[in-house]
Design a protein around this motif. Structure first.
Motif, short mmCIF file in Angstrom:
data_model
loop_
_atom_site.label_atom_id
_atom_site.label_comp_id
_atom_site.label_asym_id
_atom_site.label_seq_id
_atom_site.Cartn_x
_atom_site.Cartn_y
_atom_site.Cartn_z
N ARG A 11 99.87 67.35 18.93
CA ARG A 11 101.17 67.81 18.45
C ARG A 11 101.17 69.31 18.34
O ARG A 11 100.14 69.94 18.24
N THR A 12 102.34 69.88 18.34
CA THR A 12 102.49 71.31 18.15
C THR A 12 102.82 71.58 16.69
O THR A 12 103.77 71.01 16.15
N LEU A 13 102.01 72.43 16.04
CA LEU A 13 102.20 72.73 14.63
C LEU A 13 102.30 74.24 14.41
O LEU A 13 101.77 75.02 15.19
N THR A 14 102.96 74.61 13.31
CA THR A 14 102.88 75.99 12.85
C THR A 14 101.51 76.21 12.23
O THR A 14 100.78 75.26 11.90
N MET A 15 101.17 77.47 12.03
CA MET A 15 99.87 77.77 11.44
C MET A 15 99.78 77.28 10.00
O MET A 15 98.74 76.75 9.57
N SER A 16 100.87 77.42 9.24
CA SER A 16 100.83 76.93 7.86
C SER A 16 100.64 75.43 7.81
O SER A 16 99.88 74.91 6.99
N GLY A 189 110.32 79.92 7.54
CA GLY A 189 111.68 80.12 8.00
C GLY A 189 112.21 81.52 7.85
O GLY A 189 112.94 82.02 8.72
N TRP A 190 111.87 82.21 6.77
CA TRP A 190 112.44 83.52 6.52
C TRP A 190 111.64 84.65 7.16
O TRP A 190 112.02 85.82 7.07
N MET A 191 110.54 84.32 7.84
CA MET A 191 109.75 85.34 8.53
C MET A 191 109.32 84.80 9.88
O MET A 191 108.23 84.27 10.04
N PRO A 192 110.20 84.90 10.88
CA PRO A 192 109.91 84.29 12.18
C PRO A 192 108.59 84.79 12.77
O PRO A 192 108.29 85.99 12.73
#
Length: 343
Positions: A11-16, A189-192
């Motif tokens: 899966r593709t995930l964000t780093m967080s 979300g607030w820091m692309p």
């Protein structure tokens, strides 16, 4: 070392998200793992570092603490010496001075000072970096500060895949680990974030060994050594220069302590040209250390060198000034051109 590719069906995930997944896995496997810090329970970390953990593990293991870094980092050190595996979050690396006695005189030294009769298996996580106008007390990286002080392993992921594997390894390590994540890479979300940090991540657990740099892009003309956010800025610069026939190799250090000098020196032996890029301050920092190690290993291989780093000034609040002092892809590109053309 060649890049370790995630599974094709990952899966593709964000780093967080990848970091949290590793933490949750380790907490399920070991009841002695717990997380403590400011705004990590109900708020779930201001950089999404603990999203969903309090709901699964409760307040006993995901603990909000008073605004006293000395107190809770000291508590983590004591818990680690008693056999637990705490993760303590220092909300901004800039706050290190408030708890530095506990970090460096306790966490980093107690194994040595006790003649190895105690170990300190804890992780100190902390957010680093600027690029979002939070001024001089909330925008530093300070990689070199922690790497300079013996007794702590220092980890700096740049992608979701690396973030998960390095976090698994950090929690399992019997020594204290400083895990430094760049705010701009977390995918909040607030820091692309740039496109690069969001990667395929296997569902199962896996580790990335400390002291293993990753060649994120192979090349023959110039070696670019960097970490964190500037891995992606270096890749952007390298892709731009490819159109002009300049082939840059980009190395992501991933860990500063231990440091994979061999991957760097092997690359410089091939290219003869070195650019070191860092978001930390220029003087007495990572850029100088890398250049020194290459020179010590084989000065004859080094035909040209450039350093790209933050000048020795506090990070400004005003956006134009912050943009001026924090290196971007254009700065990296200019440095690569300089060593390639022998300017």
């Amino acid at each position: 070392m060649a890049q370790q590719e995630p599974e094709q069906d990952a899966r593709t995930l964000t780093m967080s998200r990848a970091m949290v997944e590793a933490i949750a896995f380790e907490m399920r496997e070991d009841d002695e793992v717990f997380y403590m810090g400011e705004d990590v329970a109900d708020y779930e970390g201001i950089f999404d570092s603990t999203t969903g953990l309090r709901e699964e593990f409760g307040y006993d293991r995901i603990m909000d603490v008073p605004i006293s870094e000395t107190a809770y980092i000291g508590a983590a050190v004591g818990a680690a010496q008693a056999g637990m595996r705490p993760i303590a979050e220092l909300m901004f690396v800039d706050f290190f001075g408030v708890g530095m006695d506990q970090i460096y005189n306790q966490m980093a030294k107690n194994t040595y000072m006790s003649g190895a009769t105690v170990s300190v298996p804890m992780v100190l996580t902390t957010a680093v970096g600027g690029t979002y106008n939070d001024a001089a007390q909330h925008s530093q990286t300070l990689y070199g500060t922690f790497a300079h002080l013996p007794g702590m392993k220092v980890v700096v992921p740049s992608t979701a895949y690396d973030a998960k594997g390095l976090m698994h390894n950090a929690i399992r390590d019997d020594d204290p680990v400083v895990y430094m994540f760049h705010k701009r890479l977390m995918g909040i979300g607030w820091m692309p974030a740039p496109d690069g940090p969001k990667t395929g991540v296997p569902e199962g657990d896996y580790t990335i060994p400390f002291g293993s740099a990753d060649v994120k892009r192979e090349g023959a003309d110039v070696t670019v050594v960097t970490l964190g956010l500037h891995v992606h800025r270096a890749l952007e610069a390298a892709d731009s220069l490819a159109a002009d026939g300049i082939d840059a190799e980009v190395i992501d250090l991933r860990t500063l302590v231990p440091l994979d000098t061999e991957t760097v020196t092997d690359s410089v032996a091939k290219t003869g040209r070195l650019v070191v890029v860092d978001e930390d301050y220029r003087s007495f920092g990572v850029t100088g250390e890398i250049v020194a190690r290459v020179a010590e290993a084989d000065l004859d291989d080094l035909e040209a060198v450039e350093r790209v780093a933050v000048p020795d000034v506090p990070i400004p609040y005003a956006r134009p000034l912050e943009d001026e002092v924090i290196p971007d892809a254009a700065d990296v590109e200019q440095a690569i051109r300089a060593v390639h053309e022998g300017e």
